[in-house]
Motif scaffolding. Structure first.
Motif, PDB file in Angstrom:
ATOM      1  N   ARG A  65       0.845  -1.210   0.000  1.00  0.00           N
ATOM      2  CA  ARG A  65       0.000   0.000   0.000  1.00  0.00           C
ATOM      3  C   ARG A  65       0.875   1.253   0.000  1.00  0.00           C
ATOM      4  NH1 ARG A  65      -5.262   0.324   1.604  1.00  0.00           N
ATOM      5  NH2 ARG A  65      -4.723   2.213   2.756  1.00  0.00           N
ATOM      6  N   THR A  66       1.954   1.231   0.805  1.00  0.00           N
ATOM      7  CA  THR A  66       2.861   2.381   0.850  1.00  0.00           C
ATOM      8  C   THR A  66       3.477   2.622  -0.521  1.00  0.00           C
ATOM      9  OG1 THR A  66       3.403   1.759   3.133  1.00  0.00           O
ATOM     10  CG2 THR A  66       4.828   3.385   2.086  1.00  0.00           C
ATOM     11  N   LEU A  67       3.905   1.525  -1.181  1.00  0.00           N
ATOM     12  CA  LEU A  67       4.513   1.660  -2.504  1.00  0.00           C
ATOM     13  C   LEU A  67       3.505   2.199  -3.522  1.00  0.00           C
ATOM     14  CD1 LEU A  67       6.623  -1.638  -2.591  1.00  0.00           C
ATOM     15  CD2 LEU A  67       7.535   0.701  -2.509  1.00  0.00           C
ATOM     16  N   ALA A  68       2.221   1.821  -3.382  1.00  0.00           N
ATOM     17  CA  ALA A  68       1.193   2.323  -4.302  1.00  0.00           C
ATOM     18  C   ALA A  68       1.002   3.833  -4.107  1.00  0.00           C
ATOM     19  CB  ALA A  68      -0.119   1.570  -4.086  1.00  0.00           C
ATOM     20  N   ASP A  71       4.007   5.473  -5.595  1.00  0.00           N
ATOM     21  CA  ASP A  71       3.860   5.399  -7.051  1.00  0.00           C
ATOM     22  C   ASP A  71       2.991   6.562  -7.550  1.00  0.00           C
ATOM     23  OD1 ASP A  71       3.908   4.528  -9.631  1.00  0.00           O
ATOM     24  OD2 ASP A  71       2.869   2.629  -9.269  1.00  0.00           O
ATOM     25  N   ALA A  72       1.867   6.789  -6.875  1.00  0.00           N
ATOM     26  CA  ALA A  72       0.956   7.870  -7.271  1.00  0.00           C
ATOM     27  C   ALA A  72       1.636   9.231  -7.126  1.00  0.00           C
ATOM     28  CB  ALA A  72      -0.314   7.809  -6.427  1.00  0.00           C
ATOM     29  N   ALA A  73       2.385   9.409  -6.025  1.00  0.00           N
ATOM     30  CA  ALA A  73       3.074  10.690  -5.791  1.00  0.00           C
ATOM     31  C   ALA A  73       4.122  10.939  -6.879  1.00  0.00           C
ATOM     32  CB  ALA A  73       3.718  10.700  -4.403  1.00  0.00           C
ATOM     33  N   LEU A  74       4.839   9.881  -7.271  1.00  0.00           N
ATOM     34  CA  LEU A  74       5.879  10.043  -8.295  1.00  0.00           C
ATOM     35  C   LEU A  74       5.252  10.307  -9.664  1.00  0.00           C
ATOM     36  CD1 LEU A  74       8.505   7.319  -7.263  1.00  0.00           C
ATOM     37  CD2 LEU A  74       8.335   9.697  -6.517  1.00  0.00           C
ATOM     38  N   SER A  75       4.131   9.640  -9.952  1.00  0.00           N
ATOM     39  CA  SER A  75       3.439   9.873 -11.233  1.00  0.00           C
ATOM     40  C   SER A  75       2.987  11.328 -11.320  1.00  0.00           C
ATOM     41  CB  SER A  75       2.217   8.957 -11.353  1.00  0.00           C
ATOM     42  OG  SER A  75       2.632   7.619 -11.440  1.00  0.00           O
ATOM     43  N   GLU A  76       2.480  11.837 -10.216  1.00  0.00           N
ATOM     44  CA  GLU A  76       2.022  13.222 -10.209  1.00  0.00           C
ATOM     45  C   GLU A  76       3.201  14.164 -10.464  1.00  0.00           C
ATOM     46  OE1 GLU A  76      -0.356  14.232  -6.719  1.00  0.00           O
ATOM     47  OE2 GLU A  76      -0.012  16.350  -7.245  1.00  0.00           O
ATOM     48  N   ALA A  77       4.345  13.873  -9.805  1.00  0.00           N
ATOM     49  CA  ALA A  77       5.527  14.724  -9.975  1.00  0.00           C
ATOM     50  C   ALA A  77       6.014  14.703 -11.425  1.00  0.00           C
ATOM     51  CB  ALA A  77       6.641  14.263  -9.037  1.00  0.00           C
ATOM     52  N   GLU A  87      14.847  17.873 -15.611  1.00  0.00           N
ATOM     53  CA  GLU A  87      13.896  18.489 -14.680  1.00  0.00           C
ATOM     54  C   GLU A  87      12.923  17.466 -14.115  1.00  0.00           C
ATOM     55  OE1 GLU A  87      12.273  22.387 -15.751  1.00  0.00           O
ATOM     56  OE2 GLU A  87      13.729  22.438 -17.381  1.00  0.00           O
ATOM     57  N   MET A  88      12.581  16.488 -14.925  1.00  0.00           N
ATOM     58  CA  MET A  88      11.671  15.446 -14.436  1.00  0.00           C
ATOM     59  C   MET A  88      12.338  14.622 -13.341  1.00  0.00           C
ATOM     60  SD  MET A  88       9.557  12.664 -16.673  1.00  0.00           S
ATOM     61  CE  MET A  88       8.692  13.807 -17.738  1.00  0.00           C
ATOM     62  N   LEU A  89      13.613  14.289 -13.541  1.00  0.00           N
ATOM     63  CA  LEU A  89      14.347  13.533 -12.520  1.00  0.00           C
ATOM     64  C   LEU A  89      14.429  14.325 -11.211  1.00  0.00           C
ATOM     65  CD1 LEU A  89      17.242  12.013 -14.662  1.00  0.00           C
ATOM     66  CD2 LEU A  89      15.474  10.728 -13.442  1.00  0.00           C
ATOM     67  N   VAL A  90      14.638  15.647 -11.346  1.00  0.00           N
ATOM     68  CA  VAL A  90      14.706  16.489 -10.149  1.00  0.00           C
ATOM     69  C   VAL A  90      13.352  16.477  -9.429  1.00  0.00           C
ATOM     70  CG1 VAL A  90      14.920  18.872  -9.333  1.00  0.00           C
ATOM     71  CG2 VAL A  90      16.586  17.961 -10.979  1.00  0.00           C
ATOM     72  N   ARG A  91      12.246  16.635 -10.181  1.00  0.00           N
ATOM     73  CA  ARG A  91      10.921  16.636  -9.550  1.00  0.00           C
ATOM     74  C   ARG A  91      10.623  15.307  -8.857  1.00  0.00           C
ATOM     75  NH1 ARG A  91       9.185  18.906 -14.389  1.00  0.00           N
ATOM     76  NH2 ARG A  91       8.059  17.016 -14.964  1.00  0.00           N
ATOM     77  N   ILE A  92      11.028  14.208  -9.506  1.00  0.00           N
ATOM     78  CA  ILE A  92      10.782  12.890  -8.921  1.00  0.00           C
ATOM     79  C   ILE A  92      11.574  12.729  -7.621  1.00  0.00           C
ATOM     80  CG2 ILE A  92      11.218  10.420  -9.284  1.00  0.00           C
ATOM     81  CD1 ILE A  92      10.529  10.955 -12.267  1.00  0.00           C
ATOM     82  N   ALA A  93      12.820  13.194  -7.628  1.00  0.00           N
ATOM     83  CA  ALA A  93      13.666  13.085  -6.431  1.00  0.00           C
ATOM     84  C   ALA A  93      13.079  13.916  -5.282  1.00  0.00           C
ATOM     85  CB  ALA A  93      15.095  13.523  -6.737  1.00  0.00           C
ATOM     86  N   VAL A  94      12.633  15.123  -5.588  1.00  0.00           N
ATOM     87  CA  VAL A  94      12.067  15.984  -4.542  1.00  0.00           C
ATOM     88  C   VAL A  94      10.744  15.393  -4.039  1.00  0.00           C
ATOM     89  CG1 VAL A  94      11.096  18.269  -4.080  1.00  0.00           C
ATOM     90  CG2 VAL A  94      13.247  18.073  -5.341  1.00  0.00           C
ATOM     91  N   ALA A  95       9.951  14.803  -4.942  1.00  0.00           N
ATOM     92  CA  ALA A  95       8.697  14.166  -4.530  1.00  0.00           C
ATOM     93  C   ALA A  95       8.986  12.966  -3.623  1.00  0.00           C
ATOM     94  CB  ALA A  95       7.889  13.719  -5.754  1.00  0.00           C
ATOM     95  N   TYR A  96      10.062  12.248  -3.917  1.00  0.00           N
ATOM     96  CA  TYR A  96      10.459  11.121  -3.059  1.00  0.00           C
ATOM     97  C   TYR A  96      10.794  11.628  -1.658  1.00  0.00           C
ATOM     98  CZ  TYR A  96      12.922   6.960  -1.423  1.00  0.00           C
ATOM     99  OH  TYR A  96      13.315   5.860  -0.688  1.00  0.00           O
ATOM    100  N   CYS A  97      11.528  12.727  -1.602  1.00  0.00           N
ATOM    101  CA  CYS A  97      11.885  13.348  -0.320  1.00  0.00           C
ATOM    102  C   CYS A  97      10.620  13.757   0.447  1.00  0.00           C
ATOM    103  CB  CYS A  97      12.784  14.557  -0.585  1.00  0.00           C
ATOM    104  SG  CYS A  97      13.174  15.522   0.872  1.00  0.00           S
TER     105      CYS A  97
END
Lengths: 200, 200
Positions: A65-68, A71-77, A87-97
């Protein structure tokens, strides 16, 4: 159509997973007690093991459930800004943080959980984890069109591990405590530098 | 001149720290039992607490020894090749990876140990940890002569955290298991990319 008994079991199993999620979210893996979960969902202690095979499986189901959610947060980023791969890699990294900061104990549980010795992680749990690498893999493939899937996989893994380390030590109140805004800026700067450096 | 009693206490304290180090090295923090250490060095259970204040202090004293060994390994890596700051950063990162692989449990203990809640980490232990950042700080200062000490400190911290993450997940037999030679190559490539990307 599901029998009443099966329906009831399905419902109880769902309740159990949600109760475990709340417990881990509040007190981490160390605070997880199946006895308390059983009381919370209104079943006998032993009956928990009619719903899940063991505590490992329960923790992996919460992890799924946490991974899902991640996943949604990273897709949004991914889609929340310019399509430039760096820039996409940067957004994904910041969203992970951000995800880790907002779901600290659930995120920690993903990495701190150890299977009972001798028991392998089930295939479905490994594939849940691996599935998330596509978020990093895709922009890397755009950035480095000539690299092989294997090479891209290695780079995706390294990039993820590097960002994970920055988040891990940044959120830790130990060796290095960093305010979240500063941490986001640092991560953005380092990911940008890595992407640009790798492209040289 | 030290009294015989003080000398004996000093010797026992040293024995205790070495016994704790062997125990952590073999079985991690979870396997550390003061009762067994007491038996090993030939003193009563309670007498351990005449030698160190508590288990936290004992673990930190072992950590101090681990950090000193790591310090020596990083110093050796610094001077083991060209003085170019990027190459030096790469050698230091690979030496960090090797040290972690060769001293896995002692290295893990540095990061997994949590003080008893409410007790701060003593100043000497923090300064032992911070002292190691000079290995990263120095080549960064050569690489970016115009940046302020604060900026360099932030970059040093990010670089360390990123390499730490790659080592952590690379050595972990979990999400990502990587053969050590492949891990060393990945770390070298990423650190080089970061240094070059940051320099743009």
């Amino acid at each position: 159509m599901m029998s009443k008994a099966l329906e009831r079991r399905e419902k109880l199993r769902e309740d159990l997973i949600l109760a475990a999620e709340r417990s881990i979210s509040a007190g981490g893996l160390a605070g997880l007690k199946t006895r308390e979960l059983a009381r919370e969902i209104g079943c006998a202690n032993g009956a928990v093991y009619n719903l899940v095979a063991d505590v490992d499986e329960l923790i992996l189901l919460v992890g799924s459930r946490t991974l899902a959610l991640l996943d949604a947060a990273l897709s949004e980023a991914e889609s929340a800004g310019p399509a430039s791969p760096t820039e996409m890699l940067v957004r994904i990294a910041v969203a992970y943080c951000d995800f880790a900061a907002e779901n600290l104990e659930l995120w920690r549980a993903l990495f701190e959980h150890r299977m009972t010795p001798g028991k392998p992680i089930p295939e479905w749990a490994i594939s849940d984890q691996m599935n998330l690498f596509r978020h990093i893999y895709r922009p890397l493939a755009t950035l480095f069109p000539k690299r092989s899937p294997d090479e891209l996989g290695v780079t995706a893994r390294s990039l993820f591990s590097a960002v994970h380390g920055m988040v891990l030590l940044g959120l830790e109140q130990k060796l290095i405590a960093v305010p979240i805004d500063a941490l986001r800026r640092e991560i953005a700067a380092i990911v940008k530098a890595m992407a640009e450096g790798l492209a040289r």
